[in-house]
Design a protein around this motif. Structure first.
Motif, mmCIF file in Angstrom:
data_model
loop_
_atom_site.group_PDB
_atom_site.id
_atom_site.type_symbol
_atom_site.label_atom_id
_atom_site.label_comp_id
_atom_site.label_asym_id
_atom_site.label_seq_id
_atom_site.Cartn_x
_atom_site.Cartn_y
_atom_site.Cartn_z
ATOM 1 N N ILE A 79 1.024 -1.163 0.076
ATOM 2 C CA ILE A 79 -0.107 0.097 0.004
ATOM 3 C C ILE A 79 1.081 0.911 -0.386
ATOM 4 O O ILE A 79 0.838 1.899 -0.803
ATOM 5 C CB ILE A 79 -1.270 0.192 1.567
ATOM 6 C CG1 ILE A 79 -1.719 -1.134 1.222
ATOM 7 C CG2 ILE A 79 -1.468 1.613 1.667
ATOM 8 C CD1 ILE A 79 -3.171 -1.553 2.225
ATOM 9 N N MET A 80 1.757 1.608 0.554
ATOM 10 C CA MET A 80 2.808 2.605 0.777
ATOM 11 C C MET A 80 3.648 2.929 -0.500
ATOM 12 O O MET A 80 3.726 3.912 -0.830
ATOM 13 C CB MET A 80 3.648 2.557 2.061
ATOM 14 C CG MET A 80 4.400 3.743 2.706
ATOM 15 S SD MET A 80 3.255 5.129 2.941
ATOM 16 C CE MET A 80 4.027 6.317 1.879
ATOM 17 N N ALA A 81 4.332 1.795 -0.824
ATOM 18 C CA ALA A 81 4.778 1.517 -2.193
ATOM 19 C C ALA A 81 4.011 2.350 -3.440
ATOM 20 O O ALA A 81 4.606 3.150 -3.781
ATOM 21 C CB ALA A 81 5.259 0.141 -2.698
ATOM 22 N N SER A 82 2.437 1.616 -3.127
ATOM 23 C CA SER A 82 1.886 1.853 -4.255
ATOM 24 C C SER A 82 1.326 3.471 -4.286
ATOM 25 O O SER A 82 1.300 4.364 -5.177
ATOM 26 C CB SER A 82 0.522 1.420 -4.229
ATOM 27 O OG SER A 82 -0.073 1.329 -3.492
ATOM 28 N N LYS A 83 1.756 4.338 -2.620
ATOM 29 C CA LYS A 83 1.378 5.386 -2.682
ATOM 30 C C LYS A 83 2.175 6.455 -3.114
ATOM 31 O O LYS A 83 2.306 7.258 -3.904
ATOM 32 C CB LYS A 83 0.804 5.683 -1.032
ATOM 33 C CG LYS A 83 -0.359 5.167 -0.827
ATOM 34 C CD LYS A 83 -1.211 5.305 0.572
ATOM 35 C CE LYS A 83 -2.210 5.051 1.080
ATOM 36 N NZ LYS A 83 -2.425 5.155 2.492
ATOM 37 N N VAL A 84 3.934 5.969 -2.597
ATOM 38 C CA VAL A 84 5.226 6.966 -2.835
ATOM 39 C C VAL A 84 4.421 6.714 -4.763
ATOM 40 O O VAL A 84 5.390 7.723 -5.358
ATOM 41 C CB VAL A 84 6.339 6.224 -2.512
ATOM 42 C CG1 VAL A 84 7.356 6.794 -3.068
ATOM 43 C CG2 VAL A 84 6.023 6.103 -0.783
ATOM 44 N N LEU A 85 4.627 5.331 -5.269
ATOM 45 C CA LEU A 85 4.441 5.682 -6.577
ATOM 46 C C LEU A 85 3.792 6.460 -7.615
ATOM 47 O O LEU A 85 4.296 6.999 -8.476
ATOM 48 C CB LEU A 85 4.171 3.993 -7.381
ATOM 49 C CG LEU A 85 4.666 3.641 -8.929
ATOM 50 C CD1 LEU A 85 6.049 3.694 -9.356
ATOM 51 C CD2 LEU A 85 4.054 2.460 -9.125
ATOM 52 N N GLY A 86 2.670 6.448 -6.990
ATOM 53 C CA GLY A 86 1.397 7.755 -7.403
ATOM 54 C C GLY A 86 1.992 9.104 -7.205
ATOM 55 O O GLY A 86 2.093 10.107 -7.457
ATOM 56 N N HIS A 87 2.925 9.280 -5.978
ATOM 57 C CA HIS A 87 3.215 10.434 -5.667
ATOM 58 C C HIS A 87 4.664 11.172 -6.443
ATOM 59 O O HIS A 87 5.255 11.722 -7.069
ATOM 60 C CB HIS A 87 4.282 10.609 -4.209
ATOM 61 C CG HIS A 87 4.530 11.708 -4.305
ATOM 62 N ND1 HIS A 87 5.251 12.138 -2.207
ATOM 63 C CD2 HIS A 87 4.668 13.459 -3.997
ATOM 64 C CE1 HIS A 87 5.433 13.434 -2.500
ATOM 65 N NE2 HIS A 87 5.379 14.126 -3.436
ATOM 66 N N LEU A 88 5.400 9.444 -7.610
ATOM 67 C CA LEU A 88 6.476 10.389 -7.981
ATOM 68 C C LEU A 88 6.026 10.502 -8.714
ATOM 69 O O LEU A 88 6.311 10.953 -10.213
ATOM 70 C CB LEU A 88 6.844 8.941 -7.716
ATOM 71 C CG LEU A 88 8.400 8.180 -7.068
ATOM 72 C CD1 LEU A 88 9.018 6.389 -7.412
ATOM 73 C CD2 LEU A 88 9.207 8.783 -7.224
ATOM 74 N N ALA A 89 4.714 9.728 -10.264
ATOM 75 C CA ALA A 89 4.413 10.077 -10.372
ATOM 76 C C ALA A 89 3.417 11.073 -11.092
ATOM 77 O O ALA A 89 3.875 11.903 -12.364
ATOM 78 C CB ALA A 89 2.733 9.105 -10.712
ATOM 79 N N GLN A 90 3.325 12.426 -10.077
ATOM 80 C CA GLN A 90 2.937 13.034 -10.467
ATOM 81 C C GLN A 90 4.129 13.867 -10.271
ATOM 82 O O GLN A 90 4.050 15.177 -10.776
ATOM 83 C CB GLN A 90 2.089 13.367 -8.583
ATOM 84 C CG GLN A 90 0.773 12.856 -8.811
ATOM 85 C CD GLN A 90 -0.040 13.600 -6.906
ATOM 86 O OE1 GLN A 90 0.719 13.386 -6.533
ATOM 87 N NE2 GLN A 90 -1.192 13.255 -7.564
ATOM 88 N N ALA A 91 5.186 13.813 -9.682
ATOM 89 C CA ALA A 91 6.402 14.812 -8.933
ATOM 90 C C ALA A 91 7.187 14.896 -10.938
ATOM 91 O O ALA A 91 7.117 15.854 -11.253
ATOM 92 C CB ALA A 91 7.694 14.219 -8.554
ATOM 93 N N GLY A 92 7.392 13.621 -11.500
ATOM 94 C CA GLY A 92 7.786 13.557 -12.741
ATOM 95 C C GLY A 92 7.572 13.704 -14.072
ATOM 96 O O GLY A 92 7.202 13.743 -14.977
ATOM 97 N N GLY A 93 5.903 14.293 -13.604
ATOM 98 C CA GLY A 93 4.913 14.501 -15.016
ATOM 99 C C GLY A 93 4.261 14.155 -15.244
ATOM 100 O O GLY A 93 3.813 13.417 -16.446
#
Length: 93
Positions: A79-93
């Motif tokens: 769950i936490m890894a998927s949330k951070v992956l989403g955060h990365l996607a937002q930050a990376g454009g």
């Protein structure tokens, strides 16, 4: 704190600092212990929005680290890894 270090350290020293930081995060992510994996995930999440020259490298490197974690047999870790992956996607454009 990382942004402050980037401003105060020489480029060479900051590069060494980032290399060591990435090594430690990688060690946490590769750990068999769920609490250590979570520590690495939380560290990545905290660094995603850091503004410095290495920011684009963080995004790519952290995405690769998260690929190592997913899939996982620990639900909290996934769950936490998927949330951070989403955060990365937002930050990376």
């Amino acid at each position: 704190a990382v942004e402050m270090e980037a401003r105060q350290m020489s480029r060479e020293n900051f590069s060494s600092f980032i290399t060591e930081l990435n090594r430690r995060i990688f060690d946490l992510v590769k750990s068999e212990e769920p609490h250590e994996k979570l520590g690495g995930i939380f560290a990545m999440d905290a660094l995603v929005d850091v503004e410095c020259e290495e920011s684009p490298t963080f995004i790519t490197r952290f995405a690769n680290y998260l690929r190592l974690i997913l899939p996982c047999n620990n639900v909290a870790t996934m769950i936490m890894a998927s949330k951070v992956l989403g955060h990365l996607a937002q930050a990376g454009g």
